[in-house]
Design an enzyme around this catalytic site. Structure first.
Site, PDB file in Angstrom:
ATOM      1  N   LYS A   1      39.040  41.582  44.195  1.00  0.00           N
ATOM      2  CA  LYS A   1      38.773  42.541  45.604  1.00  0.00           C
ATOM      3  C   LYS A   1      37.522  41.227  45.790  1.00  0.00           C
ATOM      4  O   LYS A   1      36.915  41.096  46.942  1.00  0.00           O
ATOM      5  CB  LYS A   1      38.166  44.118  45.512  1.00  0.00           C
ATOM      6  CG  LYS A   1      40.262  44.258  45.136  1.00  0.00           C
ATOM      7  CD  LYS A   1      40.504  44.450  47.115  1.00  0.00           C
ATOM      8  CE  LYS A   1      42.192  44.996  47.046  1.00  0.00           C
ATOM      9  NZ  LYS A   1      42.485  44.190  47.941  1.00  0.00           N
TER      10      LYS A   1
ATOM     11  N   SER B 253      37.244  47.702  47.700  1.00  0.00           N
ATOM     12  CA  SER B 253      37.665  48.422  46.803  1.00  0.00           C
ATOM     13  C   SER B 253      36.483  48.934  46.565  1.00  0.00           C
ATOM     14  O   SER B 253      35.790  48.630  46.149  1.00  0.00           O
ATOM     15  CB  SER B 253      38.624  48.452  45.969  1.00  0.00           C
ATOM     16  OG  SER B 253      38.911  49.546  44.821  1.00  0.00           O
TER      17      SER B 253
ATOM     18  N   TYR C  94      42.220  42.760  38.765  1.00  0.00           N
ATOM     19  CA  TYR C  94      42.693  43.099  40.580  1.00  0.00           C
ATOM     20  C   TYR C  94      41.584  43.440  40.940  1.00  0.00           C
ATOM     21  O   TYR C  94      41.154  43.153  42.186  1.00  0.00           O
ATOM     22  CB  TYR C  94      43.249  45.417  39.851  1.00  0.00           C
ATOM     23  CG  TYR C  94      42.985  45.404  41.177  1.00  0.00           C
ATOM     24  CD1 TYR C  94      43.909  45.120  42.506  1.00  0.00           C
ATOM     25  CD2 TYR C  94      42.412  46.775  41.899  1.00  0.00           C
ATOM     26  CE1 TYR C  94      43.525  46.021  43.639  1.00  0.00           C
ATOM     27  CE2 TYR C  94      42.382  46.991  43.155  1.00  0.00           C
ATOM     28  CZ  TYR C  94      43.130  47.041  43.798  1.00  0.00           C
ATOM     29  OH  TYR C  94      42.805  47.041  45.114  1.00  0.00           O
TER      30      TYR C  94
HETATM   31  P1  NAD Z   1      50.638  49.366  48.630  1.00  0.00           P
HETATM   32  O1  NAD Z   1      51.003  48.267  47.734  1.00  0.00           O
HETATM   33  O2  NAD Z   1      50.933  50.690  49.806  1.00  0.00           O
HETATM   34  O3  NAD Z   1      50.114  48.377  50.511  1.00  0.00           O
HETATM   35  C1  NAD Z   1      50.457  47.014  50.578  1.00  0.00           C
HETATM   36  C2  NAD Z   1      51.442  46.399  51.048  1.00  0.00           C
HETATM   37  O4  NAD Z   1      51.400  44.995  50.771  1.00  0.00           O
HETATM   38  C3  NAD Z   1      52.486  46.139  50.832  1.00  0.00           C
HETATM   39  O5  NAD Z   1      53.938  47.049  51.356  1.00  0.00           O
HETATM   40  C4  NAD Z   1      53.179  45.681  49.552  1.00  0.00           C
HETATM   41  O6  NAD Z   1      54.325  45.210  50.334  1.00  0.00           O
HETATM   42  C5  NAD Z   1      52.641  44.128  50.901  1.00  0.00           C
HETATM   43  N1  NAD Z   1      52.710  42.866  49.836  1.00  0.00           N
HETATM   44  C6  NAD Z   1      52.345  42.627  49.030  1.00  0.00           C
HETATM   45  N2  NAD Z   1      51.982  41.389  48.281  1.00  0.00           N
HETATM   46  C7  NAD Z   1      52.188  41.343  49.890  1.00  0.00           C
HETATM   47  C8  NAD Z   1      52.001  39.160  50.207  1.00  0.00           C
HETATM   48  N3  NAD Z   1      51.926  38.411  49.079  1.00  0.00           N
HETATM   49  N4  NAD Z   1      52.284  39.192  51.432  1.00  0.00           N
HETATM   50  C9  NAD Z   1      53.280  40.298  52.493  1.00  0.00           C
HETATM   51  N5  NAD Z   1      52.771  41.178  51.913  1.00  0.00           N
HETATM   52  C10 NAD Z   1      52.715  41.567  51.102  1.00  0.00           C
HETATM   53  O7  NAD Z   1      49.538  48.999  48.900  1.00  0.00           O
HETATM   54  P2  NAD Z   1      47.844  50.348  49.675  1.00  0.00           P
HETATM   55  O8  NAD Z   1      47.832  51.674  48.903  1.00  0.00           O
HETATM   56  O9  NAD Z   1      48.362  50.653  51.232  1.00  0.00           O
HETATM   57  O10 NAD Z   1      46.824  49.730  49.634  1.00  0.00           O
HETATM   58  C11 NAD Z   1      46.759  48.555  50.718  1.00  0.00           C
HETATM   59  C12 NAD Z   1      45.429  47.277  50.317  1.00  0.00           C
HETATM   60  O11 NAD Z   1      43.918  48.302  49.929  1.00  0.00           O
HETATM   61  C13 NAD Z   1      45.675  46.638  49.127  1.00  0.00           C
HETATM   62  O12 NAD Z   1      44.663  45.471  49.206  1.00  0.00           O
HETATM   63  C14 NAD Z   1      44.624  47.757  47.762  1.00  0.00           C
HETATM   64  O13 NAD Z   1      44.547  46.939  47.293  1.00  0.00           O
HETATM   65  C15 NAD Z   1      43.792  47.972  48.687  1.00  0.00           C
HETATM   66  N6  NAD Z   1      43.305  49.479  48.237  1.00  0.00           N
HETATM   67  C16 NAD Z   1      43.771  50.114  47.850  1.00  0.00           C
HETATM   68  C17 NAD Z   1      42.921  52.237  47.536  1.00  0.00           C
HETATM   69  C18 NAD Z   1      44.305  52.886  46.980  1.00  0.00           C
HETATM   70  O14 NAD Z   1      43.466  53.743  45.811  1.00  0.00           O
HETATM   71  N7  NAD Z   1      45.882  53.217  47.695  1.00  0.00           N
HETATM   72  C19 NAD Z   1      42.024  51.609  46.900  1.00  0.00           C
HETATM   73  C20 NAD Z   1      41.065  50.554  47.306  1.00  0.00           C
HETATM   74  C21 NAD Z   1      41.029  49.554  47.974  1.00  0.00           C
HETATM   75  N1  UFG Z   2      43.417  61.587  36.055  1.00  0.00           N
HETATM   76  C1  UFG Z   2      43.549  62.261  35.209  1.00  0.00           C
HETATM   77  N2  UFG Z   2      45.861  61.606  34.790  1.00  0.00           N
HETATM   78  C2  UFG Z   2      46.364  61.299  35.473  1.00  0.00           C
HETATM   79  C3  UFG Z   2      45.348  60.352  36.812  1.00  0.00           C
HETATM   80  C4  UFG Z   2      44.259  60.423  36.923  1.00  0.00           C
HETATM   81  O1  UFG Z   2      43.540  63.304  34.756  1.00  0.00           O
HETATM   82  O2  UFG Z   2      47.031  61.289  35.295  1.00  0.00           O
HETATM   83  C5  UFG Z   2      42.136  61.635  36.368  1.00  0.00           C
HETATM   84  C6  UFG Z   2      41.331  59.950  36.179  1.00  0.00           C
HETATM   85  O3  UFG Z   2      40.829  59.945  35.038  1.00  0.00           O
HETATM   86  C7  UFG Z   2      40.007  59.831  37.056  1.00  0.00           C
HETATM   87  C8  UFG Z   2      40.774  60.643  38.643  1.00  0.00           C
HETATM   88  O4  UFG Z   2      41.512  62.079  37.849  1.00  0.00           O
HETATM   89  O5  UFG Z   2      39.034  61.123  36.471  1.00  0.00           O
HETATM   90  C9  UFG Z   2      41.162  60.113  39.691  1.00  0.00           C
HETATM   91  O6  UFG Z   2      42.162  59.105  38.971  1.00  0.00           O
HETATM   92  P1  UFG Z   2      43.070  58.307  40.047  1.00  0.00           P
HETATM   93  O7  UFG Z   2      43.323  57.205  39.018  1.00  0.00           O
HETATM   94  O8  UFG Z   2      43.053  58.658  41.150  1.00  0.00           O
HETATM   95  O9  UFG Z   2      41.754  56.813  40.333  1.00  0.00           O
HETATM   96  P2  UFG Z   2      40.671  56.095  39.986  1.00  0.00           P
HETATM   97  O10 UFG Z   2      39.524  56.766  40.492  1.00  0.00           O
HETATM   98  O11 UFG Z   2      41.074  55.797  38.589  1.00  0.00           O
HETATM   99  O12 UFG Z   2      40.636  54.631  40.544  1.00  0.00           O
HETATM  100  C10 UFG Z   2      41.645  54.750  42.077  1.00  0.00           C
HETATM  101  C11 UFG Z   2      42.192  53.718  42.023  1.00  0.00           C
HETATM  102  C12 UFG Z   2      41.265  51.990  41.988  1.00  0.00           C
HETATM  103  C13 UFG Z   2      40.820  52.445  42.950  1.00  0.00           C
HETATM  104  C14 UFG Z   2      39.902  52.767  42.375  1.00  0.00           C
HETATM  105  C15 UFG Z   2      38.350  53.134  43.734  1.00  0.00           C
HETATM  106  O13 UFG Z   2      43.359  53.472  41.739  1.00  0.00           O
HETATM  107  O14 UFG Z   2      42.802  50.927  42.477  1.00  0.00           O
HETATM  108  O15 UFG Z   2      40.467  54.011  42.683  1.00  0.00           O
HETATM  109  O16 UFG Z   2      38.930  52.957  44.563  1.00  0.00           O
HETATM  110  F1  UFG Z   2      40.004  50.588  42.809  1.00  0.00           F
END
Ligand code: NAD
Ligand code: UFG
Length: 339
Positions: A153, A124, A149
């Protein structure tokens, strides 16, 4: 020869299953449904035109994983499985380290047992912490991260780098995602958050569909063009295609590579609200409230390395992201619980 996708039923994993199938790979997916619904399996199958090979399995379960590796010759693993709620991780740090870090170690040990030497890992942009200036490049120092969290990562990146150092045949792709939003253009798969969304786009979508009364904009006193925070939003299908490119690279290279997956273009909170309103012709009421703790002014990728190394770059616009989010939300107001 198969590609194993852990967390294949989640938001990014489900879109990646489809793009991998489209690219001709044999896909095997697993999930423990901690944050996903079984319904997504039939939707993935319908979109890929063939039944998804799927196992209910937890990545902390070495026996369960071994059974999958016995049944399939796994060439590479794309590792999405993990917990991702920043706030929850501050309350449950041990559970986060156990699921995200111990789970990854268990997976890597099973991979070693079966001679599988390629992993693509969901890292991330959060690992850049609060001190590096945007645009963020992969060679910037990491480490001053704000929550458990983010540390899971970072630890996993180090674990995979150490595995690569110990085995010169191993390839680890450490993909740092910026802000994935949007949904598959069919409107049949998308993000299905539990409870009230933490992130901007799912929150806007729930306001649009009438489940929430208004958006809270966290601060309008940042030093940006309209005072609201700027992020690098990337369409989830572009992100999924970035994984297809990363797997192709991993299958013919060794060593660890850190790669940003972002667009390099930043939009403010109010830019996103305005684009959503314009594209979908729906008003999004909002109120300005104080800044959210831990938020930074701007987070933006330098996506150069992804283009040079993987030949990948994002193609979808903010308008695409708003349109596809709305199509998914409108057709599935309660996510996968709608049928
Ligand atoms: P998500 O929660 O939709 O998908 C993760 C999946 O992993 C889920 O379906 C969950 O049921 C499964 N899971 C969790 N723990 C498990 C375990 N122990 N065994 C088997 N399955 C398990 O999340 P996502 O948004 O699809 O994110 C996928 C990956 O990308 C995650 O590792 C997350 O940390 C990372 N990531 C997401 C974002 C974001 O903004 N969505 C940003 C940066 C990194
Ligand atoms: N925001 C609002 N109102 C809301 C939600 C968000 O104003 O209800 C604003 C936040 O202050 C920020 C922007 O919208 O300025 C984006 O916020 P998000 O919560 O959508 O995303 P972040 O950038 O805070 O974080 C996300 C994931 C993290 C990840 C990061 C970088 O939640 O897990 O992107 O990948 F680490």
């Amino acid at each position: 020869m198969a590609i194993l996708i852990t967390g294949g039923c989640g938001y990014i994993g489900s879109h990646t299953c489809i793009e991998l199938c489209k690219a001709g790979y044999e896909v095997v997916a697993l999930d423990n449904f901690h944050n996903a619904k079984p319904k997504v399996i039939e939707r993935i199958s319908a979109l890929s035109g063939k039944p998804l090979t799927f196992y209910t399995c937890d990545i902390r379960d070495a026996r369960g994983l071994s059974a999958i590796f016995e049944a399939h010759t796994v060439e590479a693993v794309i590792h999405f499985a993990g917990w991702k709620a920043v706030g929850e991780s501050t309350v449950l740090p041990l559970e986060y380290y156990e699921n995200n870090v111990s789970g990854t170690v268990t997976l890597l040990k099973v991979m070693r047992k079966f001679g599988c030497k390629r992993i693509v890992f969901s890292s991330s942009a959060t690992v850049y912490g609060e001190e590096n200036p945007s645009p963020l490049t992969e060679d910037m120092p990491v480490g001053k991260v704000a929550n458990p969290y983010a540390r899971t990562k970072l630890f996993n990146e180090h674990v995979i780098e150490d595995v690569c150092a110990a085995d010169p045949d191993f390839c680890g792709m450490l993909l740092r995602y910026f802000n994935p939003i949007g949904a598959h253009e069919s409107g049949t798969i998308g993000e299905d958050p539990n409870g009230i969304p933490n992130n901007l786009m799912p929150y806007i979508a729930q306001v649009a569909v009438g489940k929430l009364p208004y958006l809270q904009v966290f601060g309008n006193d940042y030093p940006t063009h309209d005072g609201t925070g700027i992020r690098d939003y990337i369409h989830v299908v572009d992100l999924a295609r970035g994984h297809v490119a990363a797997v192709a690279y991993a299958l013919s290279h060794t060593g660890a590579q850190v790669v940003n997956l972002g667009t390099g273009v930043g939009y403010s909170v109010l830019d996103v609200v305005t684009a959503f309103e314009r594209v979908n012709q729906i008003p999004i009421p909002y109120k300005i409230v104080p800044r959210r703790e831990g938020d930074v002014t701007i987070y933006l990728a330098d996506p150069t390395k992804a283009k040079e190394l993987l030949g990948w770059q994002a193609e979808h616009s903010l308008e695409d992201m708003c349109r596809d989010t709305w199509r998914w939300q409108q057709r599935n107001p309660n996510g996968y619980d709608d049928e």
